[in-house]
Write a protein that holds these residues in place. Sequence first.
Motif, PDB file in Angstrom:
ATOM      1  N   HIS A 237      29.945   6.910   4.159  1.00 11.97           N
ATOM      2  CA  HIS A 237      30.975   7.323   5.105  1.00 11.97           C
ATOM      3  C   HIS A 237      31.851   6.140   5.506  1.00 11.97           C
ATOM      4  O   HIS A 237      33.092   6.249   5.556  1.00 11.97           O
ATOM      5  N   ALA A 238      31.236   4.993   5.784  1.00 13.70           N
ATOM      6  CA  ALA A 238      31.993   3.813   6.195  1.00 13.70           C
ATOM      7  C   ALA A 238      32.926   3.347   5.082  1.00 13.70           C
ATOM      8  O   ALA A 238      34.096   3.010   5.326  1.00 13.70           O
ATOM      9  N   ARG A 239      32.424   3.335   3.849  1.00 14.95           N
ATOM     10  CA  ARG A 239      33.250   2.862   2.733  1.00 14.95           C
ATOM     11  C   ARG A 239      34.355   3.857   2.394  1.00 14.95           C
ATOM     12  O   ARG A 239      35.480   3.450   2.055  1.00 14.95           O
ATOM     13  N   ASP A 240      34.073   5.138   2.499  1.00 22.21           N
ATOM     14  CA  ASP A 240      35.092   6.157   2.198  1.00 22.21           C
ATOM     15  C   ASP A 240      36.289   6.040   3.130  1.00 22.21           C
ATOM     16  O   ASP A 240      37.418   6.329   2.737  1.00 22.21           O
ATOM     17  N   ARG A 241      36.054   5.619   4.372  1.00 21.66           N
ATOM     18  CA  ARG A 241      37.178   5.510   5.311  1.00 21.66           C
ATOM     19  C   ARG A 241      37.711   4.082   5.416  1.00 21.66           C
ATOM     20  O   ARG A 241      38.602   3.811   6.221  1.00 21.66           O
ATOM     21  N   GLY A 242      37.174   3.182   4.600  1.00 18.13           N
ATOM     22  CA  GLY A 242      37.661   1.811   4.587  1.00 18.13           C
ATOM     23  C   GLY A 242      37.297   1.005   5.810  1.00 18.13           C
ATOM     24  O   GLY A 242      38.031   0.080   6.203  1.00 18.13           O
ATOM     25  N   ALA A 243      36.157   1.302   6.423  1.00 18.54           N
ATOM     26  CA  ALA A 243      35.743   0.602   7.639  1.00 18.54           C
ATOM     27  C   ALA A 243      35.307  -0.824   7.328  1.00 18.54           C
ATOM     28  O   ALA A 243      34.816  -1.126   6.238  1.00 18.54           O
ATOM     29  N   ALA A 244      35.482  -1.694   8.304  1.00 18.68           N
ATOM     30  CA  ALA A 244      34.950  -3.052   8.196  1.00 18.68           C
ATOM     31  C   ALA A 244      33.473  -3.012   8.560  1.00 18.68           C
ATOM     32  O   ALA A 244      33.107  -2.686   9.692  1.00 18.68           O
ATOM     33  N   ILE A 245      32.605  -3.312   7.612  1.00 19.52           N
ATOM     34  CA  ILE A 245      31.161  -3.268   7.822  1.00 19.52           C
ATOM     35  C   ILE A 245      30.698  -4.626   8.341  1.00 19.52           C
ATOM     36  O   ILE A 245      30.944  -5.659   7.726  1.00 19.52           O
ATOM     37  N   LEU A 246      30.036  -4.612   9.496  1.00 23.96           N
ATOM     38  CA  LEU A 246      29.615  -5.853  10.151  1.00 23.96           C
ATOM     39  C   LEU A 246      28.284  -6.364   9.619  1.00 23.96           C
ATOM     40  O   LEU A 246      28.072  -7.565   9.502  1.00 23.96           O
ATOM     41  N   ALA A 247      27.369  -5.458   9.342  1.00 26.93           N
ATOM     42  CA  ALA A 247      26.036  -5.794   8.838  1.00 26.93           C
ATOM     43  C   ALA A 247      25.364  -4.501   8.420  1.00 26.93           C
ATOM     44  O   ALA A 247      25.882  -3.401   8.652  1.00 26.93           O
ATOM     45  N   ARG A 248      24.212  -4.639   7.816  1.00 25.11           N
ATOM     46  CA  ARG A 248      23.441  -3.486   7.374  1.00 25.11           C
ATOM     47  C   ARG A 248      22.170  -3.381   8.194  1.00 25.11           C
ATOM     48  O   ARG A 248      21.474  -4.387   8.393  1.00 25.11           O
ATOM     49  N   LEU A 249      21.870  -2.184   8.694  1.00 23.57           N
ATOM     50  CA  LEU A 249      20.580  -1.939   9.342  1.00 23.57           C
ATOM     51  C   LEU A 249      19.600  -1.575   8.233  1.00 23.57           C
ATOM     52  O   LEU A 249      19.547  -0.447   7.768  1.00 23.57           O
ATOM     53  N   ALA A 250      18.841  -2.573   7.809  1.00 28.75           N
ATOM     54  CA  ALA A 250      18.024  -2.422   6.607  1.00 28.75           C
ATOM     55  C   ALA A 250      16.748  -1.628   6.842  1.00 28.75           C
ATOM     56  O   ALA A 250      16.256  -0.937   5.943  1.00 28.75           O
ATOM     57  N   GLY A 251      16.191  -1.717   8.066  1.00 27.77           N
ATOM     58  CA  GLY A 251      14.943  -1.005   8.307  1.00 27.77           C
ATOM     59  C   GLY A 251      14.531  -1.072   9.762  1.00 27.77           C
ATOM     60  O   GLY A 251      14.963  -1.956  10.510  1.00 27.77           O
ATOM     61  N   SER A 252      13.689  -0.133  10.148  1.00 26.61           N
ATOM     62  CA  SER A 252      13.155  -0.075  11.504  1.00 26.61           C
ATOM     63  C   SER A 252      11.647   0.112  11.438  1.00 26.61           C
ATOM     64  O   SER A 252      11.140   0.797  10.549  1.00 26.61           O
ATOM     65  N   GLY A 253      10.949  -0.487  12.389  1.00 29.88           N
ATOM     66  CA  GLY A 253       9.506  -0.315  12.475  1.00 29.88           C
ATOM     67  C   GLY A 253       9.079  -0.050  13.899  1.00 29.88           C
ATOM     68  O   GLY A 253       9.621  -0.652  14.836  1.00 29.88           O
ATOM     69  N   MET A 254       8.130   0.856  14.067  1.00 24.07           N
ATOM     70  CA  MET A 254       7.661   1.226  15.398  1.00 24.07           C
ATOM     71  C   MET A 254       6.141   1.311  15.401  1.00 24.07           C
ATOM     72  O   MET A 254       5.529   1.685  14.405  1.00 24.07           O
TER      73      MET A 254
END
Length: 401
Positions: A237-254
């Motif tokens: 979605h971000a790339r389709d609209r040409g958004a500036a990507i700040l970082a990637r949320l690679a994973g979450s742990g709980m």
Amino acid sequence: MNGEVVITGLGSVSALGLNTDDFWSAVKEGKSGISAIQGFDEAGLKINLAAQVKDFNPADYFSNKDLPLLDRYSQFALMACREAVVQSGLERDSLWQAAAVIGTGCGGKETDEITYAHLYKQQKSRAHPFTIPKGMPSAAASQVSMQLSIAGPVFTVSSACSSANHAIAQAALLIRAGVVDVAIAGGTDAPFTYGLLKAWEALRVVSVDNCRPFSVDRSGLILGEGAGMVVLESDRHARDRGAAILARLAGSGMSADAGHITDPSADGAARAIQAALRDAKIGCQDVGYVNAHGTGTLANDRTETEALHSVFGSHAKSLMVSSTKSMHGHALGASGGLEFIATVKALQEGIIPPTINFTGPGEGCDLDYVPNVAREKVIRVAISNSFAFGGLNAVQVIQAV
């Protein structure tokens, strides 16, 4: 499945400033937002320091029509969400199908305090009719939904000091499951009321002289307030609209300690870190920086250090570890959001935030805590830890793009 989750917007309100530029500028310069507590004339209050939001006039940000329904914690949430959305470049009509997951540890304490003073101090017989909708724990989420026209999944997460990281994790899961393409998530809290301060005072974990995480002479936490919010999107979605990507949320742990209500467990913390790294499919050796929970209490700092040794083994000595709570205070349910933002900015700019007020390592605290001065270092992967009362743990793995 939507696959990767990316970060496209950041928004914050804290003792370090009313926006993210001011927040990050203070963090990388090692400036403290902690000062003498303001606004309390009651005798007998032993808490004398706080990280309060300064130079903030609600009327500058909200209309006279809206203010009667906005507790201070909701005000902070809205300000941070607005900033994050503006940075993301998302148009208002594109938020209709988005999600909003808002964490809070306390909810509308300001509203509660005013109500109790009205009823018990002033001996009034009736409460204000907006007391419930203004002060309920989900009020901030509802206000974000209404004011930003978000009609997808909207709900509140409350897990004490892990609330923001849990909220971000839930928002990311919604995106990865294909439920939504866009989500706003983070945390907000405004705990500065007399009743709540007396309750924290009774716990005997608040410092009377400063917050010095991991230091030999650390004496406790300093309470803070504010909000930290992020815009998450599916990578597609971000790339389709040409958004500036700040970082990637690679994973979450709980994880949960399933142990003591206030005494943290190194094993519980370690399991959350391990779960986050597994989810991200990232090895221990790839992590360069840890934004620590780092409260400045005797138990937390020692336990968190033990958990990092347990997970990272010999690599733990190569990690840069810092606590930004030494600057913005412990903003409870908002802390994870503020720390997530600091971690994203560290990855973007190659500047590792310091742990200020550091006087030397305490017993059991033997890692590189980036003492007192920020460090220029380009890293690719960082983690942000939140370990809450009740043994509720949430960890994020963030990756540079």
